[in-house]
Design an enzyme around this catalytic site. Structure first.
Site, mmCIF file in Angstrom:
data_model
loop_
_atom_site.group_PDB
_atom_site.id
_atom_site.type_symbol
_atom_site.label_atom_id
_atom_site.label_comp_id
_atom_site.label_asym_id
_atom_site.label_seq_id
_atom_site.Cartn_x
_atom_site.Cartn_y
_atom_site.Cartn_z
ATOM 1 N N CYS A 100 -18.272 21.925 16.765
ATOM 2 C CA CYS A 100 -18.476 21.706 18.312
ATOM 3 C C CYS A 100 -20.052 21.745 18.742
ATOM 4 C CB CYS A 100 -17.643 22.607 18.915
ATOM 5 S SG CYS A 100 -17.255 21.895 20.725
ATOM 6 N N HIS A 106 -12.062 22.348 16.282
ATOM 7 C CA HIS A 106 -12.337 23.772 15.916
ATOM 8 C C HIS A 106 -11.388 24.317 15.008
ATOM 9 C CE1 HIS A 106 -15.136 25.041 19.314
ATOM 10 N NE2 HIS A 106 -14.776 23.979 19.825
ATOM 11 N N GLU A 161 -11.759 26.880 13.148
ATOM 12 C CA GLU A 161 -11.530 28.273 13.159
ATOM 13 C C GLU A 161 -10.595 28.685 14.118
ATOM 14 O OE1 GLU A 161 -14.510 27.276 16.581
ATOM 15 O OE2 GLU A 161 -13.684 26.301 14.823
#
Length: 234
Positions: free
Chosen positions: A87, A196, A198
């Site tokens: 990002c 994302h 994560e």
């Protein structure tokens, strides 16, 4: 010996702890790095996390590229150090000219936050070897400056050389050209990704755990596993 993966924190980073947790869940040791540092230390890879570095003043990622640590990172990346920008980290990599193109305001001018289906287009990079080419995964996306753009020649080069790493499926959430969600450099060690992964590393906190492959991929590469071996062990 446990691999050490640095996670850089800029003023305004907000996903650095999530990235560090993903690194830990993958089996590596997360190492906190500060934007003002002048030494990467003995890390084996680096993650630039999401957020709003320096408040996204001027332009997303434009100030972060001048952070003292970025000079060291740029040199190391050109020397082969695996680097993942997520990002805002993707924006920083483009602003630093480690990746081509730019991330601009979403086509609909709205902040987008949703679970997003992606297709892995390149499973040969340092960060995607745990996936199959064409594999579809679901990870969250949250951005307002997520529209990837590049000139026609750059887009053609990215497509023809297999440097599009991931592509949006079902819906293009931000108007990115060619539905591009992530790209890599020529060597495949530097990857920028707008979604994302994560936030999709365990079922309890994410829509899936399918983002963990980005982090296990780098460990497989360090262990000398080929992409096919990495997928078998994932």
């Amino acid at each position: 010996m446990t691999a050490r993966v640095g996670v850089i924190t800029f003023p305004g980073s907000l996903d650095d702890r999530d990235a560090a947790r993903a690194v830990s869940l993958a089996g590596a040791e997360p190492v906190s790095l500060w934007h003002g540092d002048t030494d990467l230390g003995s890390v084996d890879a680096v993650v630039l996390p999401g957020g709003f570095s320096y408040g996204d003043y001027l332009r997303a990622g434009a100030i972060a590229r001048f952070a003292p640590l970025m000079d060291k990172l740029a040199d190391a990346a050109r020397g082969g150090l695996p680097v993942l920008g997520i990002c805002n980290g993707f924006q920083v990599l483009c602003e630093s000219h480690l990746l081509p193109g730019a991330l601009t305001r979403n086509a609909n001018l709205h902040f987008v936050c949703r679970a997003q289906r992606l297709r892995i287009e390149n499973a040969e990079t340092e960060w995607t070897r745990s996936y199959e080419e064409g594999q579809e995964i679901v990870v969250p996306i949250k951005n307002i400056d997520g529209r990837y753009i590049a000139d026609e020649a750059t887009l053609e080069e990215l497509e023809s050389s297999g440097r599009v790493v991931a592509r949006y499926m079902d819906v293009n959430p931000n108007g990115s050209l060619n539905d591009i969600a992530g790209i890599c450099n020529e060597a495949g060690n530097v990857v920028g990704l707008m979604p994302h992964p994560e936030h999709a590393v365990e079922a309890l906190t994410g829509p899936t755990s399918e983002g963990l492959g980005f982090f296990t991929s780098i460990l497989a590469g360090m262990a000398g596993a080929s992409p096919s071996e990495a997928r078998e062990s994932a």
